[in-house]
Design a protein around this motif. Sequence first.
Motif, PDB file in Angstrom:
ATOM      1  N   TYR A   1      -6.538 -36.073  35.760  1.00 47.31           N
ATOM      2  CA  TYR A   1      -5.169 -35.609  35.464  1.00 47.31           C
ATOM      3  C   TYR A   1      -5.199 -34.543  34.383  1.00 47.31           C
ATOM      4  O   TYR A   1      -4.494 -33.531  34.473  1.00 47.31           O
ATOM      5  CB  TYR A   1      -4.303 -36.782  35.024  1.00 47.31           C
ATOM      6  N   ARG A   2      -6.006 -34.775  33.361  1.00 47.04           N
ATOM      7  CA  ARG A   2      -6.099 -33.819  32.253  1.00 47.04           C
ATOM      8  C   ARG A   2      -6.595 -32.473  32.750  1.00 47.04           C
ATOM      9  O   ARG A   2      -6.068 -31.427  32.369  1.00 47.04           O
ATOM     10  CB  ARG A   2      -7.047 -34.393  31.190  1.00 47.04           C
TER      11      ARG A   2
ATOM     12  N   ASP B   1      -6.406 -31.242  35.799  1.00 51.93           N
ATOM     13  CA  ASP B   1      -5.385 -30.624  36.637  1.00 51.93           C
ATOM     14  C   ASP B   1      -4.308 -29.965  35.784  1.00 51.93           C
ATOM     15  O   ASP B   1      -3.826 -28.873  36.111  1.00 51.93           O
ATOM     16  CB  ASP B   1      -4.755 -31.669  37.555  1.00 51.93           C
ATOM     17  N   TYR B   2      -3.944 -30.649  34.699  1.00 55.52           N
ATOM     18  CA  TYR B   2      -2.931 -30.088  33.790  1.00 55.52           C
ATOM     19  C   TYR B   2      -3.409 -28.763  33.218  1.00 55.52           C
ATOM     20  O   TYR B   2      -2.659 -27.773  33.172  1.00 55.52           O
ATOM     21  CB  TYR B   2      -2.634 -31.081  32.663  1.00 55.52           C
TER      22      TYR B   2
ATOM     23  N   ARG C   1      -3.389 -25.942  35.816  1.00 57.51           N
ATOM     24  CA  ARG C   1      -2.014 -25.446  36.050  1.00 57.51           C
ATOM     25  C   ARG C   1      -1.533 -24.609  34.870  1.00 57.51           C
ATOM     26  O   ARG C   1      -0.866 -23.588  35.054  1.00 57.51           O
ATOM     27  CB  ARG C   1      -1.066 -26.624  36.281  1.00 57.51           C
ATOM     28  N   LEU C   2      -1.888 -25.044  33.663  1.00 61.83           N
ATOM     29  CA  LEU C   2      -1.490 -24.298  32.472  1.00 61.83           C
ATOM     30  C   LEU C   2      -2.091 -22.899  32.491  1.00 61.83           C
ATOM     31  O   LEU C   2      -1.406 -21.906  32.215  1.00 61.83           O
ATOM     32  CB  LEU C   2      -1.928 -25.053  31.215  1.00 61.83           C
TER      33      LEU C   2
ATOM     34  N   GLN D   1       5.382 -25.612  27.537  1.00 62.43           N
ATOM     35  CA  GLN D   1       4.079 -26.269  27.612  1.00 62.43           C
ATOM     36  C   GLN D   1       3.691 -27.016  26.337  1.00 62.43           C
ATOM     37  O   GLN D   1       3.000 -28.042  26.406  1.00 62.43           O
ATOM     38  CB  GLN D   1       2.988 -25.231  27.927  1.00 62.43           C
TER      39      GLN D   1
ATOM     40  N   SER E   1      -6.024 -27.498  24.464  1.00 67.43           N
ATOM     41  CA  SER E   1      -4.618 -27.135  24.258  1.00 67.43           C
ATOM     42  C   SER E   1      -4.489 -26.156  23.094  1.00 67.43           C
ATOM     43  O   SER E   1      -3.669 -25.236  23.134  1.00 67.43           O
ATOM     44  CB  SER E   1      -3.785 -28.389  23.980  1.00 67.43           C
TER      45      SER E   1
END
Length: 219
Positions: free
Chosen positions: A2-3, A5-6, A9-10, A44, A74
């Motif tokens: 999940y991380r 994929d995030y 997308r970002l 975001q 991030s």
Amino acid sequence: MYRRDYLVRLVEDMTKLIAHVFRLKQERKHTEALQKVEDLLRRQFRLNSKLLGSLSASDIEKLFHNQGFLDADSLQSAARMLEEEADILMDMGREEEAVLHLTKVLELYLTAILHGADRKLLGLPQRIADVRDKLRAYAMPVSVERLYFTYTEQEGDFAEAENTLYRLLDQNGMAPDEARQFYQRLLQLEPEELERGGLPLDEVYEGMAELDRQYADSI
């Protein structure tokens, strides 16, 4: 999963935004370009340009800590948006503000990569090189120079690390004994590795000798 994929997308969102901002800059629509960056920061990261502009790089870094760990990916992503904003400001002729932004960006990029950020996510080493080049004409704070020194040594760019070392010595940001330890670390490496790093063995010895001459009373 999940991380990851995030983050993918970002990066996709950021890539589209940067392309859009580039077109807006060409059209001299700077205010609209800044708003696009602001929108992504809010969406975001729940951050805004005013907040990032008012905080130091170390304070921004703290915003990306979670349970004692730095979310380095991030952080590098937010820094990329701040870099884009700095470029818009420079294009608008707001040089002083842009340089302050870029200095923060460089510190954030260096912090991210030294804390294990994904180097390929945004091409982080190239981003660091690009921002450093933009700031060549400006003096860097000691905190940034020290991060840059650590980074360039770890990257095996020994010639650049040595240049940074002498800037730190000139700013009293590094003790001569610490500088000598740098050369001693290099002496543990193979000559071929030193050559690749732009600082052959004979130049390592020359550097140590010069350091001893300049700082004989301090080492």
